[in-house]
Design an enzyme around this catalytic site. Sequence first.
Site, PDB file in Angstrom:
ATOM      1  N   HIS A  59       0.853  -1.191   0.000  1.00 34.78           N
ATOM      2  CA  HIS A  59       0.000   0.000   0.000  1.00 34.78           C
ATOM      3  C   HIS A  59       0.891   1.244   0.000  1.00 34.78           C
ATOM      4  O   HIS A  59       1.256   1.766   1.044  1.00 34.78           O
ATOM      5  CB  HIS A  59      -0.929  -0.008   1.221  1.00 34.78           C
ATOM      6  CG  HIS A  59      -2.010   1.026   1.174  1.00 34.78           C
ATOM      7  ND1 HIS A  59      -3.251   0.830   1.734  1.00 34.78           N
ATOM      8  CD2 HIS A  59      -2.039   2.281   0.647  1.00 34.78           C
ATOM      9  CE1 HIS A  59      -3.990   1.918   1.546  1.00 34.78           C
ATOM     10  NE2 HIS A  59      -3.271   2.807   0.890  1.00 34.78           N
ATOM     11  N   HIS A  61       1.266   4.897  -2.363  1.00 36.39           N
ATOM     12  CA  HIS A  61       0.765   5.736  -3.461  1.00 36.39           C
ATOM     13  C   HIS A  61       1.879   6.422  -4.233  1.00 36.39           C
ATOM     14  O   HIS A  61       1.775   6.613  -5.445  1.00 36.39           O
ATOM     15  CB  HIS A  61      -0.184   6.809  -2.915  1.00 36.39           C
ATOM     16  CG  HIS A  61      -1.439   6.265  -2.334  1.00 36.39           C
ATOM     17  ND1 HIS A  61      -2.525   5.912  -3.093  1.00 36.39           N
ATOM     18  CD2 HIS A  61      -1.782   5.990  -1.040  1.00 36.39           C
ATOM     19  CE1 HIS A  61      -3.492   5.454  -2.312  1.00 36.39           C
ATOM     20  NE2 HIS A  61      -3.065   5.487  -1.064  1.00 36.39           N
ATOM     21  N   HIS A 197     -12.339   2.399   4.265  1.00 36.54           N
ATOM     22  CA  HIS A 197     -13.051   3.636   3.922  1.00 36.54           C
ATOM     23  C   HIS A 197     -14.546   3.360   4.015  1.00 36.54           C
ATOM     24  O   HIS A 197     -15.307   3.567   3.067  1.00 36.54           O
ATOM     25  CB  HIS A 197     -12.639   4.142   2.538  1.00 36.54           C
ATOM     26  CG  HIS A 197     -11.275   4.754   2.533  1.00 36.54           C
ATOM     27  ND1 HIS A 197     -11.046   6.043   2.975  1.00 36.54           N
ATOM     28  CD2 HIS A 197     -10.070   4.261   2.187  1.00 36.54           C
ATOM     29  CE1 HIS A 197      -9.751   6.310   2.885  1.00 36.54           C
ATOM     30  NE2 HIS A 197      -9.130   5.247   2.413  1.00 36.54           N
ATOM     31  N   HIS A 218      -5.666  -0.081   6.095  1.00 36.23           N
ATOM     32  CA  HIS A 218      -5.134   0.743   7.197  1.00 36.23           C
ATOM     33  C   HIS A 218      -6.050   0.747   8.431  1.00 36.23           C
ATOM     34  O   HIS A 218      -6.827   1.663   8.656  1.00 36.23           O
ATOM     35  CB  HIS A 218      -4.748   2.150   6.767  1.00 36.23           C
ATOM     36  CG  HIS A 218      -5.678   2.869   5.829  1.00 36.23           C
ATOM     37  ND1 HIS A 218      -7.023   3.046   6.065  1.00 36.23           N
ATOM     38  CD2 HIS A 218      -5.426   3.498   4.655  1.00 36.23           C
ATOM     39  CE1 HIS A 218      -7.553   3.743   5.078  1.00 36.23           C
ATOM     40  NE2 HIS A 218      -6.604   4.030   4.208  1.00 36.23           N
ATOM     41  N   ASN A 221      -8.012   3.587  10.654  1.00 39.18           N
ATOM     42  CA  ASN A 221      -8.180   4.806   9.869  1.00 39.18           C
ATOM     43  C   ASN A 221      -9.274   4.644   8.822  1.00 39.18           C
ATOM     44  O   ASN A 221      -9.268   3.692   8.042  1.00 39.18           O
ATOM     45  CB  ASN A 221      -6.867   5.197   9.197  1.00 39.18           C
ATOM     46  CG  ASN A 221      -5.774   5.510  10.214  1.00 39.18           C
ATOM     47  OD1 ASN A 221      -4.825   4.764  10.385  1.00 39.18           O
ATOM     48  ND2 ASN A 221      -5.944   6.610  10.926  1.00 39.18           N
ATOM     49  N   ASP A 274       1.420   3.633   3.133  1.00 40.81           N
ATOM     50  CA  ASP A 274       0.406   4.562   2.630  1.00 40.81           C
ATOM     51  C   ASP A 274       1.083   5.870   2.206  1.00 40.81           C
ATOM     52  O   ASP A 274       0.507   6.955   2.324  1.00 40.81           O
ATOM     53  CB  ASP A 274      -0.676   4.826   3.684  1.00 40.81           C
ATOM     54  CG  ASP A 274      -1.947   5.436   3.083  1.00 40.81           C
ATOM     55  OD1 ASP A 274      -2.119   5.362   1.857  1.00 40.81           O
ATOM     56  OD2 ASP A 274      -2.745   6.006   3.856  1.00 40.81           O
ATOM     57  N   ILE A 307      -6.465  13.791   7.819  1.00 40.51           N
ATOM     58  CA  ILE A 307      -5.190  13.100   7.604  1.00 40.51           C
ATOM     59  C   ILE A 307      -5.148  12.576   6.172  1.00 40.51           C
ATOM     60  O   ILE A 307      -6.115  11.999   5.678  1.00 40.51           O
ATOM     61  CB  ILE A 307      -5.022  11.950   8.610  1.00 40.51           C
ATOM     62  CG1 ILE A 307      -4.938  12.504  10.037  1.00 40.51           C
ATOM     63  CG2 ILE A 307      -3.766  11.140   8.299  1.00 40.51           C
ATOM     64  CD1 ILE A 307      -4.911  11.435  11.107  1.00 40.51           C
ATOM     65  N   GLY A 309      -2.708  10.358   3.941  1.00 43.71           N
ATOM     66  CA  GLY A 309      -1.534   9.548   3.644  1.00 43.71           C
ATOM     67  C   GLY A 309      -0.399   9.804   4.608  1.00 43.71           C
ATOM     68  O   GLY A 309      -0.580  10.372   5.688  1.00 43.71           O
TER      69      GLY A 309
END
Length: 383
Positions: A59, A61, A197, A218, A221, A274, A307, A309
């Site tokens: 994970h 980006h 999410h 994550h 989060n 992340d 927040i 990343g």
Amino acid sequence: MKCIINGKLILPDRIVENRAILFRDHIEAIPETRNIPSSGLEIYDARGKYVAPGLVDVHCHGGVGEDTSDANPDGIRKMSRALIENGVTSWLPTTMTLPLEELDAIFATLREARKESRHKNTWHGAEILGANMEGPFINPKKKGAHKEEYIIPPSAAYVKKHQDIIRLLTIAPEVEGGMEFIDEIHRDTDIALSMGHSAASYEEAMEAIQRGVTHATHLFNAMTGVLHREPGMVGAALSSKVNCELIADTFHIHPGLFQMVAKAKGKHLILITDCMRAGGLPDGQYDLGGQMATVSGIQCRLEDGTIAGSVLRLNKAVENVMRYTDLPIWEIVAAASLNPATAIGEDKRKGSLEVGKDADIIIADENFTIQKTFVGGNCEYAK
């Protein structure tokens, strides 16, 4: 033949000394040092430091000014080169919530980059194992740093069109069509499904796990937290066998929780970064999925304070867990190597120092600062 000597070898279940690693592109033997050939070897002396499997970041980006979502082949190469300095030898470039036509371009770029990365004599960086698709099939109530206008209902047909490159995918199971999407993707593809999410209840999360979700994006989060009468998605993740990602930067997650989560999850704990575009760069403002994020130290936030990343390095995550827990180092290293490799079905060739596996090997000091990184047997980084 190459050979690493005088190291403390971190195996999946222990540390061993007085052994060497013999390798070409694969690990060929792990003999006692006294039994290695007296000639014909290219010797690397670890000088008492740790010798560990290359880390696997499932994970991530971006970093060093680049982002997976730019769909820029040169950017993917640059990130892959930078990752080896952190001990990462393979990774899943991770997308943000974007229009489907932009995701099409990203996946096309990653297909070509994955092909390139398999040619170890011409590729100088971490190997690309596929893509992590984080969004757009998420809940706007838990969107985090994802742009709400691009969030859409889940489409199994779209995902199956790209199932050759997608290895891991985030879904909010409670959104309309979410459970049916999980059923279809679990039945028809080899993609690992991750819940995240999401505003799902404990019961909805457990149903998603029963239907085929094997991963949690994550942990803590952007998901429903633990309350004593409403255990939420966090409760479902901790009390089941799903693999749980943890951003161990001491900001996303209080370090006091590292030990508890590790004890609860065991081999199902996965350390991730992340990391965003700003990784490896000075504090300032950086783009993330079409929004501006401000970086100050280890904190990355959108303008509204959300927040956004991290700038974490995976070897730093290992160091942080070493510092704040009493876990044996081999368990911590496995959480950044063997466990993520297993979660995406790459453990037959990645994630541990075992004969027959790819010669993805790192040498690290007592703080897990990387001294050397070998990818497919080639020394691609030396401090």
